[in-house]
Design a protein around this motif. Structure first.
Motif, PDB file in Angstrom:
ATOM      1  N   GLU A  81       0.825  -1.208   0.000  1.00 58.17           N
ATOM      2  CA  GLU A  81       0.000   0.000   0.000  1.00 58.17           C
ATOM      3  C   GLU A  81       0.860   1.260   0.000  1.00 58.17           C
ATOM      4  O   GLU A  81       0.566   2.235  -0.687  1.00 58.17           O
ATOM      5  CB  GLU A  81      -0.931  -0.012   1.214  1.00 58.17           C
ATOM      6  CG  GLU A  81      -2.024  -1.086   1.107  1.00 58.17           C
ATOM      7  CD  GLU A  81      -2.811  -1.251   2.388  1.00 58.17           C
ATOM      8  OE1 GLU A  81      -2.348  -0.744   3.449  1.00 58.17           O
ATOM      9  OE2 GLU A  81      -3.875  -1.898   2.343  1.00 58.17           O
ATOM     10  N   GLU A  82       1.960   1.212   0.749  1.00 56.33           N
ATOM     11  CA  GLU A  82       2.842   2.383   0.833  1.00 56.33           C
ATOM     12  C   GLU A  82       3.610   2.610  -0.468  1.00 56.33           C
ATOM     13  O   GLU A  82       3.903   3.751  -0.837  1.00 56.33           O
ATOM     14  CB  GLU A  82       3.819   2.216   1.998  1.00 56.33           C
ATOM     15  CG  GLU A  82       4.735   3.413   2.198  1.00 56.33           C
ATOM     16  CD  GLU A  82       5.678   3.233   3.383  1.00 56.33           C
ATOM     17  OE1 GLU A  82       6.591   4.073   3.533  1.00 56.33           O
ATOM     18  OE2 GLU A  82       5.496   2.275   4.157  1.00 56.33           O
ATOM     19  N   HIS A  83       3.959   1.523  -1.182  1.00 58.52           N
ATOM     20  CA  HIS A  83       4.802   1.629  -2.372  1.00 58.52           C
ATOM     21  C   HIS A  83       4.048   1.249  -3.650  1.00 58.52           C
ATOM     22  O   HIS A  83       4.665   0.865  -4.636  1.00 58.52           O
ATOM     23  CB  HIS A  83       6.041   0.745  -2.215  1.00 58.52           C
ATOM     24  CG  HIS A  83       6.914   1.126  -1.057  1.00 58.52           C
ATOM     25  ND1 HIS A  83       6.731   0.611   0.206  1.00 58.52           N
ATOM     26  CD2 HIS A  83       7.965   1.984  -0.979  1.00 58.52           C
ATOM     27  CE1 HIS A  83       7.646   1.115   1.020  1.00 58.52           C
ATOM     28  NE2 HIS A  83       8.398   1.950   0.338  1.00 58.52           N
ATOM     29  N   ALA A  84       2.735   1.364  -3.628  1.00 59.37           N
ATOM     30  CA  ALA A  84       1.929   0.909  -4.767  1.00 59.37           C
ATOM     31  C   ALA A  84       2.340   1.585  -6.072  1.00 59.37           C
ATOM     32  O   ALA A  84       2.446   0.928  -7.119  1.00 59.37           O
ATOM     33  CB  ALA A  84       0.449   1.151  -4.487  1.00 59.37           C
ATOM     34  N   HIS A  85       2.588   2.878  -6.037  1.00 58.54           N
ATOM     35  CA  HIS A  85       2.918   3.587  -7.273  1.00 58.54           C
ATOM     36  C   HIS A  85       4.243   3.079  -7.852  1.00 58.54           C
ATOM     37  O   HIS A  85       4.356   2.853  -9.070  1.00 58.54           O
ATOM     38  CB  HIS A  85       3.001   5.091  -7.010  1.00 58.54           C
ATOM     39  CG  HIS A  85       3.328   5.886  -8.241  1.00 58.54           C
ATOM     40  ND1 HIS A  85       2.407   6.094  -9.255  1.00 58.54           N
ATOM     41  CD2 HIS A  85       4.486   6.498  -8.633  1.00 58.54           C
ATOM     42  CE1 HIS A  85       2.973   6.814 -10.214  1.00 58.54           C
ATOM     43  NE2 HIS A  85       4.231   7.070  -9.858  1.00 58.54           N
ATOM     44  N   ALA A  86       5.232   2.880  -6.993  1.00 61.09           N
ATOM     45  CA  ALA A  86       6.551   2.440  -7.466  1.00 61.09           C
ATOM     46  C   ALA A  86       6.534   1.007  -7.978  1.00 61.09           C
ATOM     47  O   ALA A  86       7.401   0.617  -8.763  1.00 61.09           O
ATOM     48  CB  ALA A  86       7.576   2.580  -6.351  1.00 61.09           C
ATOM     49  N   LEU A  87       5.536   0.213  -7.552  1.00 63.34           N
ATOM     50  CA  LEU A  87       5.477  -1.196  -7.941  1.00 63.34           C
ATOM     51  C   LEU A  87       4.487  -1.456  -9.071  1.00 63.34           C
ATOM     52  O   LEU A  87       4.309  -2.591  -9.488  1.00 63.34           O
ATOM     53  CB  LEU A  87       5.093  -2.049  -6.734  1.00 63.34           C
ATOM     54  CG  LEU A  87       6.108  -2.075  -5.587  1.00 63.34           C
ATOM     55  CD1 LEU A  87       5.505  -2.718  -4.353  1.00 63.34           C
ATOM     56  CD2 LEU A  87       7.386  -2.787  -5.998  1.00 63.34           C
ATOM     57  N   LYS A  88       3.875  -0.387  -9.569  1.00 60.37           N
ATOM     58  CA  LYS A  88       2.840  -0.535 -10.591  1.00 60.37           C
ATOM     59  C   LYS A  88       3.373  -1.300 -11.803  1.00 60.37           C
ATOM     60  O   LYS A  88       4.426  -0.981 -12.335  1.00 60.37           O
ATOM     61  CB  LYS A  88       2.331   0.836 -11.029  1.00 60.37           C
ATOM     62  CG  LYS A  88       1.131   0.772 -11.945  1.00 60.37           C
ATOM     63  CD  LYS A  88       0.606   2.160 -12.252  1.00 60.37           C
ATOM     64  CE  LYS A  88      -0.601   2.096 -13.174  1.00 60.37           C
ATOM     65  NZ  LYS A  88      -1.106   3.439 -13.511  1.00 60.37           N
ATOM     66  N   SER A  89       2.628  -2.332 -12.229  1.00 61.56           N
ATOM     67  CA  SER A  89       3.059  -3.203 -13.322  1.00 61.56           C
ATOM     68  C   SER A  89       1.852  -3.643 -14.133  1.00 61.56           C
ATOM     69  O   SER A  89       0.700  -3.476 -13.703  1.00 61.56           O
ATOM     70  CB  SER A  89       3.795  -4.438 -12.772  1.00 61.56           C
ATOM     71  OG  SER A  89       4.893  -4.051 -11.962  1.00 61.56           O
ATOM     72  N   ASP A  90       2.115  -4.215 -15.299  1.00 64.41           N
ATOM     73  CA  ASP A  90       1.035  -4.676 -16.168  1.00 64.41           C
ATOM     74  C   ASP A  90       0.630  -6.113 -15.878  1.00 64.41           C
ATOM     75  O   ASP A  90      -0.478  -6.527 -16.217  1.00 64.41           O
ATOM     76  CB  ASP A  90       1.468  -4.549 -17.635  1.00 64.41           C
ATOM     77  CG  ASP A  90       1.703  -3.094 -18.029  1.00 64.41           C
ATOM     78  OD1 ASP A  90       0.717  -2.371 -18.214  1.00 64.41           O
ATOM     79  OD2 ASP A  90       2.878  -2.686 -18.107  1.00 64.41           O
ATOM     80  N   ALA A  91       1.526  -6.881 -15.296  1.00 67.79           N
ATOM     81  CA  ALA A  91       1.232  -8.287 -14.973  1.00 67.79           C
ATOM     82  C   ALA A  91       2.175  -8.725 -13.869  1.00 67.79           C
ATOM     83  O   ALA A  91       3.243  -8.134 -13.666  1.00 67.79           O
ATOM     84  CB  ALA A  91       1.390  -9.189 -16.194  1.00 67.79           C
ATOM     85  N   CYS A  92       1.767  -9.769 -13.153  1.00 70.99           N
ATOM     86  CA  CYS A  92       2.599 -10.299 -12.062  1.00 70.99           C
ATOM     87  C   CYS A  92       2.682 -11.813 -12.178  1.00 70.99           C
ATOM     88  O   CYS A  92       1.677 -12.483 -12.415  1.00 70.99           O
ATOM     89  CB  CYS A  92       2.005  -9.905 -10.708  1.00 70.99           C
ATOM     90  SG  CYS A  92       2.883 -10.610  -9.294  1.00 70.99           S
TER      91      CYS A  92
END
Length: 369
Positions: free
Chosen positions: A163-174
């Motif tokens: 939740e704190e780093h959601a923007h930095a971890l944004k991806s198209d698939a996991c």
């Protein structure tokens, strides 16, 4: 040769190098349940990613640090890999043919704690990246890693971290922690996993152990008290007796049954591998066994501790007894619901003195086929 063939050739020719790197990683203990080697392993994992040209960070949490990494690729799309660097406790040590943190090759297989779940899976991904970079000189898309150190204790700090780093971890698939083909060369795709509610149940009946000759007929015995409490959790036909436990459980759909019919038969394999003479509820195999294996909730006693268990005899009446118990959950159960149901059940059965310590959990997940 085709590009894919060249990538495969690289993997074949450098397999020993990858195994050597895995050996070095598995030599480092990283037992989250015992807070053993966690910081050291995070640093090793970061170095492995730096070696492959990734921008890396070790980010502290309220528990184990999280290692993140990013390397830009040709496409603007981003693929996120999730892995974890912590492992399960290796006990009981006497059951190991070789020490758990001394990786040993036997019959073409590497044996050590973490070779499977999850250090081997992390290395396989890094090895694939090595092969792609060797052939192409760049990655086909952006690649991001998030590698945590608390998966084996229920990832208590992963959600707030995300939740704190959601923007930095944004991806198209996991891509999650494992997958691929099994030992039968059958491709495996998982459409969900059961959740978990893990607790310790404990009873304290005195401030110290007592000689059984003194207290055996007049003092309460913590071990018996706990055994009687545990005996109330399930009936002999495997029905879990917590109030409302099954209320939210989804029954398998017709589509579920069709998909389970298509899966390989595993009953005989389980009998041979684990020495199982029979399955619960008289199941022999087939679709019913496969459905029960993954779509039904469970209550499992994982360990019992009380009194004296050393060599020889010691006439002791235990003052304390404890048990580790896990509940595997299916949609739409939650760990919080099970904790409340467990407390209600023990109180209703007269075991208000049994303490519940919540050790971790996570919700179940299922994807529509």
């Amino acid at each position: 040769m085709s590009t894919i063939a060249l990538v495969d050739q690289y993997l074949d020719e450098h397999l020993n190098d990858s195994i050597s790197e895995l050996i070095r990683l598995c030599e480092q203990p990283s037992v989250s349940a015992q807070n053993w080697g966690i910081e050291e392993t995070a640093r090793i994992v970061e170095k492995m990613l730096k070696k492959r040209g990734f921008e890396t960070s070790i980010i502290p949490t309220a528990g184990a640090p999280v290692v993140t990494a990013f390397r830009a690729g040709k496409s603007p799309r981003t693929l996120l890999f999730y892995n974890h660097y912590d492992v399960q406790p290796p006990e009981p040590l006497e059951l190991w043919d070789s020490p758990p943190f001394q990786p040993t090759l036997r019959d073409g297989k590497l044996f050590a704690r973490g070779v499977s779940d999850d250090k081997g899976h992390l290395l396989s991904r890094l090895f694939a990246i090595d092969a792609i970079l060797n052939q192409y000189g760049e990655l086909p898309c952006n690649v991001r890693f998030i590698i945590e150190g608390e998966e084996e204790i229920g990832s208590p700090n992963l959600r707030p971290f995300m939740e704190e780093h959601a923007h930095a971890l944004k991806s198209d698939a996991c891509v999650w922690e494992f997958g691929g083909v099994d030992h039968r060369d059958v491709p495996m795709q998982y459409l969900g996993l059961r959740g978990l509610c893990y607790v310790e149940l404990s009873v304290q009946t005195a401030n110290q152990d007592v000689h059984s000759g003194l207290g055996g007929s007049i003092f309460p015995n913590a071990a018996w008290r706990l055994v009687w409490a545990l005996n109330t959790l399930k009936t002999p036909d495997e029905t879990i007796r917590l109030p409302g436990f099954y209320d939210k459980v989804r029954t398998p759909s017709e589509r579920d049954r069709q998909l389970y019919e298509m899966l390989p038969e595993t009953a005989e394999e389980y009998r041979n591998r684990y020495g199982i003479k029979s399955f619960l509820k008289g199941m022999e195999g087939g679709v019913e066994l496969r459905i029960a294996e993954s779509m039904l909730p469970t209550c499992t006693i994982c360990g019992l501790t009380s009194g004296y268990q050393g060599p020889g005899s010691k006439t002791v009446l235990p003052a304390r007894a404890s048990a580790k118990v896990d509940f595997r959950l299916v949609p739409d159960q939650t760990p919080q619901d099970v904790l409340q149901q467990l407390r209600q059940h023990l109180d209703r059965e007269g075991f208000t003195d049994v303490q519940i310590t919540y050790l971790g959990g996570e919700a179940p997940a299922r994807t529509d086929p």
